[in-house]
Design a protein around this motif. Sequence first.
Motif, mmCIF file in Angstrom:
data_model
loop_
_atom_site.group_PDB
_atom_site.id
_atom_site.type_symbol
_atom_site.label_atom_id
_atom_site.label_comp_id
_atom_site.label_asym_id
_atom_site.label_seq_id
_atom_site.Cartn_x
_atom_site.Cartn_y
_atom_site.Cartn_z
ATOM 1 N N PHE A 15 0.825 -1.208 0.000
ATOM 2 C CA PHE A 15 0.000 0.000 0.000
ATOM 3 C C PHE A 15 0.859 1.258 0.000
ATOM 4 C CE2 PHE A 15 -3.581 -2.750 1.164
ATOM 5 C CZ PHE A 15 -4.567 -2.195 0.365
ATOM 6 N N ASN A 16 1.961 1.245 0.712
ATOM 7 C CA ASN A 16 2.856 2.404 0.674
ATOM 8 C C ASN A 16 3.358 2.653 -0.750
ATOM 9 O OD1 ASN A 16 2.730 3.140 3.376
ATOM 10 N ND2 ASN A 16 4.541 1.962 3.971
ATOM 11 N N ASN A 17 3.761 1.587 -1.425
ATOM 12 C CA ASN A 17 4.230 1.720 -2.808
ATOM 13 C C ASN A 17 3.115 2.202 -3.735
ATOM 14 O OD1 ASN A 17 6.794 0.842 -2.110
ATOM 15 N ND2 ASN A 17 6.388 -1.296 -2.645
ATOM 16 N N THR A 18 1.914 1.647 -3.525
ATOM 17 C CA THR A 18 0.781 2.005 -4.383
ATOM 18 C C THR A 18 0.408 3.476 -4.227
ATOM 19 O OG1 THR A 18 -0.094 -0.255 -4.337
ATOM 20 C CG2 THR A 18 -1.634 1.506 -4.919
ATOM 21 N N TYR A 19 0.334 3.946 -2.974
ATOM 22 C CA TYR A 19 -0.031 5.346 -2.758
ATOM 23 C C TYR A 19 1.091 6.292 -3.179
ATOM 24 C CZ TYR A 19 -4.330 4.104 -0.329
ATOM 25 O OH TYR A 19 -5.584 3.621 -0.029
ATOM 26 N N THR A 20 2.327 5.833 -3.110
ATOM 27 C CA THR A 20 3.449 6.650 -3.569
ATOM 28 C C THR A 20 3.408 6.823 -5.083
ATOM 29 O OG1 THR A 20 4.870 5.954 -1.728
ATOM 30 C CG2 THR A 20 5.957 6.827 -3.692
ATOM 31 N N LYS A 21 3.149 5.733 -5.800
ATOM 32 C CA LYS A 21 3.192 5.754 -7.258
ATOM 33 C C LYS A 21 1.904 6.283 -7.886
ATOM 34 C CE LYS A 21 6.375 1.819 -7.527
ATOM 35 N NZ LYS A 21 6.529 0.393 -7.947
ATOM 36 N N ARG A 22 0.775 5.922 -7.312
ATOM 37 C CA ARG A 22 -0.496 6.229 -7.964
ATOM 38 C C ARG A 22 -1.297 7.333 -7.281
ATOM 39 N NH1 ARG A 22 -3.588 0.743 -9.180
ATOM 40 N NH2 ARG A 22 -4.857 2.221 -10.365
ATOM 41 N N GLY A 23 -1.091 7.518 -5.994
ATOM 42 C CA GLY A 23 -1.789 8.583 -5.283
ATOM 43 C C GLY A 23 -3.293 8.493 -5.432
ATOM 44 N N PHE A 24 -3.925 9.642 -5.725
ATOM 45 C CA PHE A 24 -5.382 9.686 -5.831
ATOM 46 C C PHE A 24 -5.906 8.920 -7.042
ATOM 47 C CE2 PHE A 24 -4.894 13.177 -2.837
ATOM 48 C CZ PHE A 24 -6.005 13.027 -2.034
ATOM 49 N N ILE A 72 -8.286 5.989 10.000
ATOM 50 C CA ILE A 72 -7.047 5.254 10.288
ATOM 51 C C ILE A 72 -6.658 4.445 9.056
ATOM 52 C CG2 ILE A 72 -7.582 5.095 12.760
ATOM 53 C CD1 ILE A 72 -7.473 1.832 10.959
ATOM 54 N N ASP A 73 -5.367 4.224 8.910
ATOM 55 C CA ASP A 73 -4.863 3.398 7.817
ATOM 56 C C ASP A 73 -3.513 2.827 8.236
ATOM 57 O OD1 ASP A 73 -5.737 3.336 4.569
ATOM 58 O OD2 ASP A 73 -3.704 2.656 5.033
ATOM 59 N N ILE A 74 -3.203 1.633 7.744
ATOM 60 C CA ILE A 74 -1.898 1.034 8.078
ATOM 61 C C ILE A 74 -0.772 1.645 7.245
ATOM 62 C CG2 ILE A 74 -2.847 -1.177 8.840
ATOM 63 C CD1 ILE A 74 -1.997 -2.324 6.098
ATOM 64 N N SER A 75 -1.121 2.348 6.179
ATOM 65 C CA SER A 75 -0.121 2.936 5.298
ATOM 66 C C SER A 75 0.302 4.312 5.783
ATOM 67 C CB SER A 75 -0.663 3.038 3.868
ATOM 68 O OG SER A 75 0.185 3.830 3.065
ATOM 69 N N SER A 76 1.552 4.443 6.143
ATOM 70 C CA SER A 76 2.072 5.745 6.581
ATOM 71 C C SER A 76 2.060 6.745 5.431
ATOM 72 C CB SER A 76 3.485 5.592 7.140
ATOM 73 O OG SER A 76 4.356 5.038 6.161
ATOM 74 N N VAL A 77 2.273 6.259 4.213
ATOM 75 C CA VAL A 77 2.248 7.138 3.046
ATOM 76 C C VAL A 77 0.843 7.705 2.827
ATOM 77 C CG1 VAL A 77 2.544 7.252 0.537
ATOM 78 C CG2 VAL A 77 4.181 5.970 1.927
ATOM 79 N N ALA A 78 -0.165 6.841 2.966
ATOM 80 C CA ALA A 78 -1.551 7.295 2.797
ATOM 81 C C ALA A 78 -1.898 8.377 3.811
ATOM 82 C CB ALA A 78 -2.511 6.114 2.929
ATOM 83 N N ILE A 79 -1.555 8.147 5.071
ATOM 84 C CA ILE A 79 -1.884 9.109 6.120
ATOM 85 C C ILE A 79 -1.110 10.414 5.920
ATOM 86 C CG2 ILE A 79 -1.734 9.584 8.598
ATOM 87 C CD1 ILE A 79 -4.024 7.720 7.809
ATOM 88 N N MET A 80 0.154 10.313 5.516
ATOM 89 C CA MET A 80 0.948 11.512 5.273
ATOM 90 C C MET A 80 0.332 12.364 4.163
ATOM 91 S SD MET A 80 4.859 11.819 3.822
ATOM 92 C CE MET A 80 4.320 11.154 2.233
ATOM 93 N N LYS A 81 -0.042 11.720 3.061
ATOM 94 C CA LYS A 81 -0.637 12.439 1.941
ATOM 95 C C LYS A 81 -2.010 12.990 2.299
ATOM 96 C CE LYS A 81 1.727 10.073 -1.872
ATOM 97 N NZ LYS A 81 2.175 11.298 -2.582
ATOM 98 N N ALA A 82 -2.786 12.222 3.077
ATOM 99 C CA ALA A 82 -4.114 12.682 3.496
ATOM 100 C C ALA A 82 -4.002 13.909 4.398
ATOM 101 C CB ALA A 82 -4.854 11.558 4.210
ATOM 102 N N LYS A 83 -3.027 13.910 5.302
ATOM 103 C CA LYS A 83 -2.843 15.054 6.197
ATOM 104 C C LYS A 83 -2.425 16.304 5.433
ATOM 105 C CE LYS A 83 -1.841 12.741 10.587
ATOM 106 N NZ LYS A 83 -0.826 12.520 11.656
#
Length: 235
Positions: A15-24, A72-83
């Motif tokens: 999920f970290n890789n997915t949100y890093t590469k694909r985002g929204f 809440i999410d287990i992905s730190s990348v998702a939460i960082m981008k959401a914030k």
Amino acid sequence: MSKELDNQEQIIQWFNNTYTKRGFWYLRPKKAYYIYLEILKAQPNQKLLDIACGLGRLLEASKDYNVKPYGIDISSVAIMKAKEQFPDFNLSIANAEKLPFENNTFDIITCIGSLERMINTQNALKEMLRVGNKNCKFCFLVRNSETTSWQFFKTFLGLKNKKGHQDAKNLKEWTAIFNTAGFEVINVFPDQYPLQKRLRRRSLWLKKVNYKQLVNNNEPIEKANEFLFLLKKHD
């Protein structure tokens, strides 16, 4: 490291890789998330918890309902981008199997397209019941294992995303899982966004689709690509 922890780390990394590469681009548009809030009959000042909130699309939609959004999410990348997008939201990195909230905190709880990816579904469901108050309503979107695409591509051809812990179950199995965990099923609908897109294609281009309204569908619910469950705590 235990096998379960190893699998969890693999899921987090995917999920970290997915949100890093694909985002929204990985998510449906904001308008696709209104239907969950409509089904829940979200009201101002209610506390909403979105489990596996990703980049916060459902929470973004919930602003129109004046609820108090938590995610809440287990992905730190998702939460960082959401914030970065929504600094006023209550967002935290957490596992659904161990929610960082007190008992009876929330009025409505959602988990959209993620429950089947959790390693211990029953533990996650018990946690959701724990943090929901006695009148809490729950809305889950879960994948159907009896679709042709799932059986052929994911099962027969072995194209299931194992790193992302991709899984599915049929309507009877999902219903049994929820009943066993302590939920009462209020209603089940087919996934609405594909139906909304189909309605838009069939309509004149000037006609607007009401994304907050359920779309009637004549196909049996068992054939839906994903099931949309509305639940409450069992009495």
